[in-house]
Design an enzyme around this catalytic site. Structure first.
Site, PDB file in Angstrom:
ATOM      1  N   ASP A   1       0.804  -1.217   0.000  1.00 50.11           N
ATOM      2  CA  ASP A   1       0.000   0.000   0.000  1.00 50.11           C
ATOM      3  C   ASP A   1       0.846   1.281   0.000  1.00 50.11           C
ATOM      4  O   ASP A   1       1.616   1.512   0.928  1.00 50.11           O
ATOM      5  CB  ASP A   1      -0.891  -0.039   1.244  1.00 50.11           C
ATOM      6  N   ASP A   2       0.688   2.088  -1.033  1.00 50.58           N
ATOM      7  CA  ASP A   2       1.422   3.359  -1.137  1.00 50.58           C
ATOM      8  C   ASP A   2       2.932   3.156  -1.235  1.00 50.58           C
ATOM      9  O   ASP A   2       3.723   4.039  -0.860  1.00 50.58           O
ATOM     10  CB  ASP A   2       1.124   4.312   0.051  1.00 50.58           C
TER      11      ASP A   2
ATOM     12  N   CYS B   1      -6.192   3.969  -3.902  1.00 46.44           N
ATOM     13  CA  CYS B   1      -6.400   2.669  -3.289  1.00 46.44           C
ATOM     14  C   CYS B   1      -7.540   1.795  -3.815  1.00 46.44           C
ATOM     15  O   CYS B   1      -7.309   0.730  -4.385  1.00 46.44           O
ATOM     16  CB  CYS B   1      -6.603   2.909  -1.808  1.00 46.44           C
TER      17      CYS B   1
ATOM     18  N   ARG C   1      -7.251  -1.370  -6.457  1.00 48.89           N
ATOM     19  CA  ARG C   1      -7.555  -2.745  -6.022  1.00 48.89           C
ATOM     20  C   ARG C   1      -8.654  -3.385  -6.880  1.00 48.89           C
ATOM     21  O   ARG C   1      -8.606  -4.571  -7.202  1.00 48.89           O
ATOM     22  CB  ARG C   1      -7.977  -2.740  -4.544  1.00 48.89           C
TER      23      ARG C   1
ATOM     24  N   LYS D   1      -5.676  -5.838   3.687  1.00 47.65           N
ATOM     25  CA  LYS D   1      -6.643  -4.756   3.487  1.00 47.65           C
ATOM     26  C   LYS D   1      -7.496  -4.996   2.242  1.00 47.65           C
ATOM     27  O   LYS D   1      -6.987  -5.204   1.156  1.00 47.65           O
ATOM     28  CB  LYS D   1      -5.852  -3.455   3.329  1.00 47.65           C
TER      29      LYS D   1
ATOM     30  N   HIS E   1     -10.716  -2.976   1.139  1.00 48.59           N
ATOM     31  CA  HIS E   1     -11.015  -1.636   0.593  1.00 48.59           C
ATOM     32  C   HIS E   1     -11.803  -1.645  -0.720  1.00 48.59           C
ATOM     33  O   HIS E   1     -11.600  -0.775  -1.583  1.00 48.59           O
ATOM     34  CB  HIS E   1      -9.734  -0.807   0.439  1.00 48.59           C
TER      35      HIS E   1
ATOM     36  N   SER F   1      -8.407   1.577   4.570  1.00 47.93           N
ATOM     37  CA  SER F   1      -7.129   2.118   5.052  1.00 47.93           C
ATOM     38  C   SER F   1      -7.187   2.362   6.562  1.00 47.93           C
ATOM     39  O   SER F   1      -8.195   2.838   7.078  1.00 47.93           O
ATOM     40  CB  SER F   1      -6.817   3.444   4.346  1.00 47.93           C
TER      41      SER F   1
ATOM     42  N   HIS G   1       1.251   2.436   4.043  1.00 50.74           N
ATOM     43  CA  HIS G   1       0.289   3.543   4.112  1.00 50.74           C
ATOM     44  C   HIS G   1       0.377   4.136   5.523  1.00 50.74           C
ATOM     45  O   HIS G   1       0.591   3.408   6.490  1.00 50.74           O
ATOM     46  CB  HIS G   1      -1.107   2.951   3.860  1.00 50.74           C
TER      47      HIS G   1
ATOM     48  N   ASP H   1      -0.266  -0.776  -4.900  1.00 47.53           N
ATOM     49  CA  ASP H   1      -1.487  -0.167  -5.438  1.00 47.53           C
ATOM     50  C   ASP H   1      -1.295   1.202  -6.068  1.00 47.53           C
ATOM     51  O   ASP H   1      -2.035   1.582  -6.981  1.00 47.53           O
ATOM     52  CB  ASP H   1      -2.577  -0.104  -4.356  1.00 47.53           C
ATOM     53  N   ASN H   2      -0.352   1.961  -5.557  1.00 44.45           N
ATOM     54  CA  ASN H   2      -0.088   3.301  -6.118  1.00 44.45           C
ATOM     55  C   ASN H   2       1.197   3.845  -5.497  1.00 44.45           C
ATOM     56  O   ASN H   2       1.746   3.255  -4.563  1.00 44.45           O
ATOM     57  CB  ASN H   2      -1.268   4.250  -5.875  1.00 44.45           C
TER      58      ASN H   2
ATOM     59  N   LYS I   1       1.246   9.434  -5.312  1.00 45.47           N
ATOM     60  CA  LYS I   1      -0.137   8.978  -5.126  1.00 45.47           C
ATOM     61  C   LYS I   1      -1.151  10.067  -5.477  1.00 45.47           C
ATOM     62  O   LYS I   1      -0.977  11.229  -5.126  1.00 45.47           O
ATOM     63  CB  LYS I   1      -0.303   8.575  -3.656  1.00 45.47           C
TER      64      LYS I   1
END
Lengths: 462, 462
Positions: free
Chosen positions: B21-22, B61, B65, B114, B116, B139, B208, B260-261, B281
């Site tokens: 994540d991130d 996010c 996903r 996660k 989301h 998140s 994240h 994811d980003n 992001k």
């Protein structure tokens, strides 16, 4: 106890040192290049260690080469920028080069490619420890066809063999022989020296402009002539590696591949890429000095490793000296031996800091670990100016005023977020390193001009 | 001729899919990260293929996903941005996910981490093909301690097991259990499913913000808590890889690692690094969407290879479908099978172009090969604003006006030099791709709103 004879010294390795011209951090596939592939260099990285935090000692040609061959910051040698054909000066013949150090150990020494450390005979490679030289004396844009210098300024460009010009390079067609001829000469050197240790220095003149590729490679990449040239350089590396294998020397040869400085960005589609780092050649931002570096020595240097340790071309000389049991130069040098790290001891951090000197003697930035303090300075910028196309350069203003700034290269590798005000303790620590450098080598930016800087020229060191 | 029985189908691989994540392009050692090491991921790259041109399908996010799990651009699903706890919508249960496709092939399916994609029960993973779920619904900054949303806005955050909340995550100490608990659950899943094929999806909630590491990792990196968290995530990957080996599954498991980003840059020292790409992001510049990607399958996916082919998280579903003999979803998808490229056929170029949609349905940029045409659009920028420190976010203006521009990512990976005016033919070619996309999915920037875009929500696809 029985008498034990001393263990014979382990055989010292052959050395092949590739030094490419104006190659940016992003210009090999294994570093993310797009539009062409560099399979031989990618393979070298698979079989050796790839460095991501490796600094050319200065962002311009002659200065960077002087540093590589002597282990000294170029301003310590009194060298800055790039020597023109009529400079009348060069690397002081009294400086001790890698070639001289390993020659004293019985190595055969050859350079095939671009010298650029003085073109008068007294400065040529044969006077600096090399047994053989075939190549160009300086950048191959220093010829009558230069796109923006007055034509009259540059004399005809010649291939040099030993100390003598042998053949003029008149046009791009002639320049397209640079890579294949250098490759052929390097291979011949290996063949002829397979039975003794050797030091083979291959400073390819390309992909410096003007770009020229053999007919075999022209039009072969999706990146225009720049990609074609890169494909041919990769081919050259592959041919030389193949010869090492053919001669059974592969396992006893240390191969180092790196570049003199970042891409000359205002040449646009004829320039490489700094791979996301800020600016390029002729600047002390990371794009000017952070370079690809791959080192391979099967069975000794770990294969497939990526090392993010801070190192520099300065460190090549003492590392080679260590690995070849050669003596270090008598005069002070700036390089640090990283042979233990190279062999796989990742607990080693041989280099804690780095000085970014530029122009005659401007200390433009200092680095410790991941922190980089940039001092207020005038300098080249490529940002905001449209790059050239088809080999024509765009503008690259030289006197942009950069403010003092602090960057954390770990979270901000492209030097975009100044965190000076937030980190007074870090700034103070970096200022100390800068003050020590100023005491040692001076700093024109602070009007503390080079009291200890060695001087160069025909007269030798004063 | 003798009767020949049909060759039995080769055993299909287990799949482990890490989705971090991130995580920015520059956040693994093997991609140049500084200040900490990621030895397990570096090893995965040595043993597999590392991609340098791999795009998250959208820079936020939930959208990212949804794309990963369905192979569709998120706007085709009607999804944008990140769902809040009270969104009341989610990924339409009628969409077919990777989990559903492989479950139909007899795979055991588990998600630990996660989700989301909707936090109401009807949207949770058990309703999308997963047999097991343990993790957080969204998140973990969507909790009462959020630094800039009003406290009242976010309800308490809970671990979810299956369809039920089981334990509140009240503070950073609780959050420091995210990585180890997810690791433990993933390992337990492998142990329990070692005798059947399985699909294990590990979407780690970190790095994240808010950052939290176990006591064992706190203070261990030179990069503050961000580095500590990265070290723990790398440890987690290593533990899961170790379990695969312990169970003798190593050679029959396809492991995919990506994110994811890009990094949430205004969080400053609590954010990752885009490794030199522009922005991060929440933007359609490369820093927002270019991601690390490593894929490993010993004996099938070439080891130590670096591939610069353009690919996207969109392509994961059809590739997994191919490798597991699963049927593709009935509805149109955007992903492309890259299994042949993955297995070593470098002549394959499965993806020629890519669409950068953002916000509700803005087509902000299109790419073909190395050319990227950015359309005039309002968007987030981190440039020129001072990032935060110690977990506090700095400003990230959302309505910066970006002009139309053309970038050549091969020579300008950080999107600094607009060459629009110089390349009208390229612009025309990219405009055609954009027009086709507008026809297909609409474009709010051009007031051609999504006529074919599927709609989402409790009511299902209309």
């Amino acid at each position: 106890m029985a008498f034990r004879p001393e263990k014979p010294a382990a055989k010292t390795p052959n050395i092949v040192l590739f030094f490419i011209d104006d190659l940016g951090y992003g210009d090999l596939s294994v570093y993310g290049a797009l539009g062409y592939k560099t399979p031989n260099l990618d393979k070298m990285a698979q079989e050796g260690t790839r460095f991501t935090n490796f600094m050319a000692a200065q962002a311009v040609c002659s200065a960077s080469r002087a540093a590589l061959l002597t282990g000294c910051y170029p301003n310590r040698l009194g060298i800055s920028g790039a020597f023109g054909p009529n400079a009348g000066v060069g690397l002081n013949p009294k400086e001790e080069t890698i070639a001289e150090l390993v020659k004293a150990q019985g190595y055969a020494t050859g350079i095939f490619g671009k010298w650029h450390l003085g073109s008068d005979q007294e400065f040529l490679p044969l006077q600096q420890g090399f047994d053989e030289y075939y190549g160009v004396p300086y950048s191959h844009d220093m010829w009558p066809l230069h796109p923006w210098q007055e034509r009259a300024k540059y004399p005809p460009l010649h291939w040099i063999e030993g100390n003598k010009p042998v053949k003029e390079i008149k046009n791009l067609e002639d320049a397209s022989e640079l890579t294949p001829v250098i490759t052929e000469k390097a291979i011949s050197f290996i063949k002829r020296n397979k039975n003794k240790p050797f030091f083979l220095y291959v400073p390819h003149p390309l992909p410096h402009v003007p770009l020229a590729a053999s007919a075999k490679f022209r039009g072969k990449s999706e990146r225009g002539i720049f990609g074609d040239v890169m494909m041919e350089l990769d081919w050259s590396v592959g041919e030389i590696m193949k010869e090492l294998k053919a001669q059974g020397l592969d396992n006893n040869t240390l191969v180092i591949f790196t570049s003199d400085n970042g891409p000359w960005l205002n040449y646009g589609d004829h320039a490489g890429s700094a791979g996301g780092f800020r600016e390029g050649k002729g600047t002390s931002f990371e794009g000017g000095q952070r370079e690809p570096c791959i080192i391979r020595w099967p069975g000794v240097v770990p294969a497939g490793r990526v090392s993010n340790k801070l190192l520099s071309t300065l460190d090549v000389l003492p590392t080679i000296a260590k690995l070849t049991n050669a003596k270090l130069p008598k005069e002070k040098i700036d390089g640090l031996d990283f042979s233990a790290l190279l062999k796989g001891d990742d607990t080693q951090t041989p280099r804690e800091s780095f000085l970014y000197y530029y122009r005659k003697n401007n200390l433009e930035a200092v680095r410790k670990g991941n922190w980089k303090l940039v001092f207020a300075h005038p300098g080249r910028t490529y940002e905001g100016s449209l790059p050239g196309k088809n080999g024509q350069p765009g503008p690259s203003p030289e006197d942009h005023q950069f403010p003092k700034a602090l960057y954390n290269l770990a979270r901000d590798p492209s030097e975009r977020y100044d965190v000076l005000e937030q980190n007074p303790e870090i700034v103070a620590e970096l200022e100390k390193i800068a003050d020590a450098a100023r005491e040692d080598m001076g700093d024109d930016l602070q009007n503390k001009t080079g009291k200890n800087v060695r001087e160069i020229g025909r007269a030798g060191r004063k």
